[in-house]
Enzyme design. Structure first.
Site, PDB file in Angstrom:
ATOM      1  N   SER A 161      15.640  -3.755 -64.596  1.00 39.71           N
ATOM      2  CA  SER A 161      16.523  -4.911 -64.522  1.00 39.71           C
ATOM      3  C   SER A 161      17.535  -4.672 -63.407  1.00 39.71           C
ATOM      4  CB  SER A 161      17.196  -5.148 -65.876  1.00 39.71           C
ATOM      5  OG  SER A 161      17.958  -6.346 -65.858  1.00 39.71           O
ATOM      6  N   HIS A 188      13.405  -7.938 -64.381  1.00 43.78           N
ATOM      7  CA  HIS A 188      14.171  -9.144 -64.675  1.00 43.78           C
ATOM      8  C   HIS A 188      14.586  -9.779 -63.351  1.00 43.78           C
ATOM      9  CE1 HIS A 188      15.498  -7.181 -68.736  1.00 43.78           C
ATOM     10  NE2 HIS A 188      14.267  -7.639 -68.774  1.00 43.78           N
ATOM     11  N   ASP A 281      16.602  -4.113 -73.342  1.00 44.08           N
ATOM     12  CA  ASP A 281      15.201  -4.508 -73.237  1.00 44.08           C
ATOM     13  C   ASP A 281      14.348  -3.315 -72.837  1.00 44.08           C
ATOM     14  OD1 ASP A 281      13.010  -6.213 -73.289  1.00 44.08           O
ATOM     15  OD2 ASP A 281      13.231  -6.770 -71.175  1.00 44.08           O
TER      16      ASP A 281
END
Length: 349
Positions: A161, A188, A281
């Protein structure tokens, strides 16, 4: 949410103020005209979120992002008037820890809410990430039925991310052209940047990098990048597919969704890698992979732009190895020669 605006254009600042005024829970605490001022103001009064322009005098948004994340880290959303023309700068800033990017809203039009919607949606997502203190609810039930089709090559499943582009570039640069693993990346990033990111990563990699299309099958020596705002997952037959479910996930595409699908449906060995990023995540998915006997790696704190996702994985004891980013590619090369059978347990260092 306490928000700071960094932009040298008065019209852009006014547009951002008007958008934020639509949500009473947001408050502008200061405005900076260039990156140097932003670094100083963050040190004096750290906001919850910085709306960072890319092109500014004195110090641009890329360098300002780097300094802020190094000195007084906070959430940074890039806001630029021409995302397509600034793709390289966007990835550079994301490599330093910026979370996402959105077009600068304009004052034109009769419906202020329509023009404000993209920015407010991004801010809402980041607000959830900032406040995410509990593990994401992931269906951890594993399918008993595995694909009948053999997938002999190992799968390298990578999640990233904030800070991910730079970390991924370093990792891919360390993999040789004859690398025998199939590589799938879930980063992401908004879907409009996926193709550009694949091209950008390809400049740092001897392996071909392209976006993953519906129905693609991971193959040795090829890097596939999740390409939409839906979740990438493996399905029966070892193919890739996209799904909007679970719809409530803040993380899109979700690393956890892909890791769990790899755990359930990939017939060969898997090496799970969780890189820099805000939130949690991928932590539960990495834990599921380790519990099933697959090798797992988390990036260490010192080399992370944002030590969120790897921290959550380490807290769950999900990582066999915790490594600096420049040591992960060599570890992957070594791990392929000692990959345990799925379902077995081998935590060799």
């Amino acid at each position: 949410m306490k928000i700071a605006i960094v932009n040298d254009l008065p019209l852009a600042v006014e547009a951002l103020r008007r958008v934020l005024a639509l949500r009473p829970e947001h408050r502008v605490i200061w405005v900076a005209e260039n990156g140097a001022q932003a670094v100083q103001r963050c040190a004096e009064q750290r906001p919850d979120l910085v709306l960072m322009d890319l092109l500014m005098p004195v110090v641009d948004g890329v360098e300002a992002t780097r300094r802020i994340m190094a000195e007084t880290p906070c959430a940074i959303l890039l806001v630029t008037s021409n995302m397509g023309a600034n793709t390289a700068r966007v990835f550079d800033a994301m490599g330093h820890g910026a979370l996402d990017v959105v077009d600068t809203p304009t004052l034109a039009g009769t419906d202020p809410h329509a023009g404000a919607a993209p920015l407010l949606a991004k801010i809402e997502i980041i607000g959830k990430l900032i406040g995410d203190s509990a593990p994401a609810r992931v269906d951890a039930a594993r399918s008993a039925a595995r694909s009948r089709k053999s997938c002999p090559q190992p799968l390298i499943a990578i999640g990233a991310s904030a800070g991910g582009p730079a970390a991924l570039a370093t990792l891919l640069h360390g993999l040789p052209a004859d690398f025998p693993g199939a590589v799938v990346i879930v980063q992401h990033v908004d879907e409009q940047f996926a193709a550009g990111m694949a091209q950008w990563l390809g400049q740092h990699s001897t392996l071909p990098v392209r976006v993953a299309a519906e129905g693609d099958r991971p193959a040795a020596g090829v890097v596939l990048l999740a390409a939409t705002n839906d979740h990438l997952r493996l399905v029966a037959g070892g193919c890739l597919a996209y799904t909007p479910i679970p719809r409530e996930y803040v993380y899109r595409p979700s690393v956890d969704v892909f890791f769990h699908s790899a755990c359930a449906l990939w017939r060969g060995g898997v090496v799970g890698v969780l890189l820099t990023g805000m939130g949690r995540d991928g932590a539960l998915g990495l834990k599921a992979l380790r519990d099933q006997g697959h090798h797992t790696i988390a990036q260490d704190q010192a080399s992370c732009a944002v030590y969120g996702m790897p921290r959550a994985a380490v807290a769950l004891d999900a990582a066999v190895d915790v490594l600096p980013i420049d040591a992960i590619a060599p570890r992957l090369r070594a791990a392929l020669s000692m990959q345990p059978e799925p379902g077995g347990h081998d935590d060799r260092p």
